[in-house]
Design a protein around this motif. Structure first.
Motif, PDB file in Angstrom:
ATOM      1  N   MET A   1       0.809  -1.201   0.000  1.00  0.00           N
ATOM      2  CA  MET A   1       0.000   0.000   0.000  1.00  0.00           C
ATOM      3  C   MET A   1       0.854   1.267   0.000  1.00  0.00           C
ATOM      4  SD  MET A   1      -2.839   1.271   2.742  1.00  0.00           S
ATOM      5  CE  MET A   1      -4.202   0.658   1.804  1.00  0.00           C
ATOM      6  N   PHE A   2       1.972   1.260   0.720  1.00  0.00           N
ATOM      7  CA  PHE A   2       2.784   2.470   0.874  1.00  0.00           C
ATOM      8  C   PHE A   2       3.885   2.586  -0.175  1.00  0.00           C
ATOM      9  CE2 PHE A   2       1.321   1.634   5.286  1.00  0.00           C
ATOM     10  CZ  PHE A   2       0.620   2.809   5.478  1.00  0.00           C
ATOM     11  N   MET A 249      -5.179  -3.795   3.428  1.00  0.00           N
ATOM     12  CA  MET A 249      -3.923  -3.040   3.382  1.00  0.00           C
ATOM     13  C   MET A 249      -2.972  -3.586   2.319  1.00  0.00           C
ATOM     14  SD  MET A 249      -3.528  -0.467   5.569  1.00  0.00           S
ATOM     15  CE  MET A 249      -1.832  -0.379   6.139  1.00  0.00           C
ATOM     16  N   GLY A 255      -2.664   4.895   1.125  1.00  0.00           N
ATOM     17  CA  GLY A 255      -2.215   4.805   2.517  1.00  0.00           C
ATOM     18  C   GLY A 255      -2.593   5.987   3.386  1.00  0.00           C
TER      19      GLY A 255
END
Length: 462
Positions: A1-2, A249, A255
């Protein structure tokens, strides 16, 4: 996600670290890039402003600008502030007090409450607790059946509620049943709606008043971004949440919810859902997540994954087989499956400090997971006798296995040849010790000769 946020921030920090000395202008330029990266990740604008202001105040200090490594100091400040942004210290479930303890799961429909209830049941069982799943969603079709199906897969008991029962009555009867059965944690899966309405909130408030849960966890879909944060605020106003569970996630959302929700609600993120399987639930550690975002890796999570996938008794049994040179293809397949439980190689590289660049360099290269899947398919196409004794594999057997696994005969030969070499190496190590495997002589250096041999050669030359 990040991933996208991590890439942006890491490129910013490379520029900052590239400066021999930092001045106010270079710090301001770097923080402007950090602000844009956070806003693009859908982080709440007020949260971004407060975050950047705190970093600027600390980064402008003489201790940083005058230090020998100002760039690294700035990165450390950003890391510390991001840990605080994500919640500071990890807070686990607070289940002290009356028994059975009650965990109430709330949230909108489709956020993943029912699956999260099953995931938490597995987590609690690993903690040596005795969970009891309570289906209290009497409105969504098949919600009760879904939770009972998940309970059956886990081998966890579930209360036999029906759509005709009232949610408050379900909770009260389930608590009495748990006391009789000696179960110490109730996981109440409540109803959700497509949006917040008065009837939903009144029902949840009534359940809270009657059951008195120790934990009220808001389950939010991380893919919805800032909407998840706004809904959490409304739930918190009426129910006084104790924590957040972010689901999905593993997706490609930006995010922003994860980075905003603690600051806006004041409630900690306690768990994150990383997939659809009941085992795909991770305890949320703010410091570890901050390290991942900033490219510092997360060795502790990698170690915990390894410990969770390795059974001590199986490991000892495997060691005995290796000592007796009885390691066969069944054992080899077991080890491959255990390795795959740790996740993809790409996911593991993210957890190892400094491996982010290697992951990018691999790009479109074929990942080992595909090779492992092909090897497992070949082994699965063999008979138990062939897996136990690969020497049985003659030409006709190899053709049958290749056809059954959808590969070429050459692929079967490569697997068998590599396995045979691995067996020989293991046998050599187990019988003669690690010293039996000598490192090859470096191509540019002559082999080391005994002293007496050297002296004899000198005499001959004379």
């Amino acid at each position: 996600m990040f991933d996208s946020l991590a890439d942006r921030l890491q490129s910013v920090f490379k520029k900052i670290r590239g400066h021999g000395r930092l001045d106010e202008k270079s710090v301001q330029e770097g923080l402007r890039e950090v602000r844009l990266a956070l806003l693009e990740a859908d982080v709440n604008f007020k949260v971004v402003k407060d975050f950047v202001d705190r970093v600027r105040d600390r980064a402008m200090g003489q201790d940083v600008l005058g230090s020998l490594t100002p760039g690294q100091q700035v990165v450390k400040i950003v890391h510390d502030e991001m840990v605080e942004l994500l919640g500071g210290e990890h807070l686990g479930l607070q289940l002290q007090g009356k028994t059975p303890a009650i965990i109430m799961l709330v949230g909108l429909q489709g956020s993943g409450k029912t699956t999260t209830a099953a995931k938490l049941a597995l987590h609690l069982r690993r903690m040596k607790r005795s969970p009891y799943l309570v289906p209290a969603d009497v409105y969504r079709p098949a919600a009760i059946d879904q939770l009972h199906t998940l309970a059956g897969q886990l081998g966890v008991p579930a209360f036999a509620s029906t759509p005709e029962m009232k949610p408050v009555d379900i909770c009260m009867q389930a608590r009495e049943e748990a006391v009789r059965k000696g179960l110490d944690v109730l996981l109440v899966d409540t109803a959700g709606r497509l949006h917040i309405d008065e009837l939903l909130m009144e029902e949840l408030v009534a359940i809270k008043a009657a059951a008195g849960p120790q934990e009220i966890l808001f389950v939010a879909d991380a893919m919805t971004g800032q909407d998840a944060v706004n809904v959490a605020v409304k739930f918190d106003e009426l129910l006084d949440l104790t924590g957040i569970v972010l689901t999905k996630m593993e997706g490609d959302a930006r995010g922003g919810a994860a980075l905003s929700i603690k600051s806006v609600t004041g409630k900690p993120i306690k768990f994150v859902g990383m997939g659809e399987k009941v085992s795909d639930l991770e305890v949320f550690h703010p410091d570890r997540v901050a390290s991942r975002i900033l490219g510092m890796g997360d060795i502790l999570s990698l170690i915990e994954k390894a410990q969770g996938s390795i059974d001590q008794a199986e490991a000892e049994e495997l060691q005995k087989k290796m000592q007796k040179a009885e390691f066969n293809l069944d054992d080899f397949r077991t080890q491959m499956r255990r390795l795959r439980k740790l996740g993809s190689l790409e996911g593991m590289l993210k957890l190892i400090p400094g491996m982010g660049d290697l992951r990018k360099q691999m790009g479109e290269m074929k990942m080992p997971e595909k090779e492992m899947s092909r090897m497992e398919a070949i082994i699965n196409s063999m008979t138990p006798a062939e897996r136990k004794s690969p020497k049985l594999m003659n030409a006709s057997r190899k053709m049958r296995v290749a056809k059954g696994s959808g590969v070429k005969v050459q692929d079967v030969n490569v697997l068998l040849r590599n396995f045979e070499q691995m067996q020989k190496m293991m046998k050599k190590v187990m019988t003669a010790g690690p010293g039996a495997l000598k490192a090859p002589t470096s191509p540019g250096l002559p082999p080391v000769m005994p002293r007496k041999k050297k002296e004899r050669r000198k005499k001959k030359r004379r």
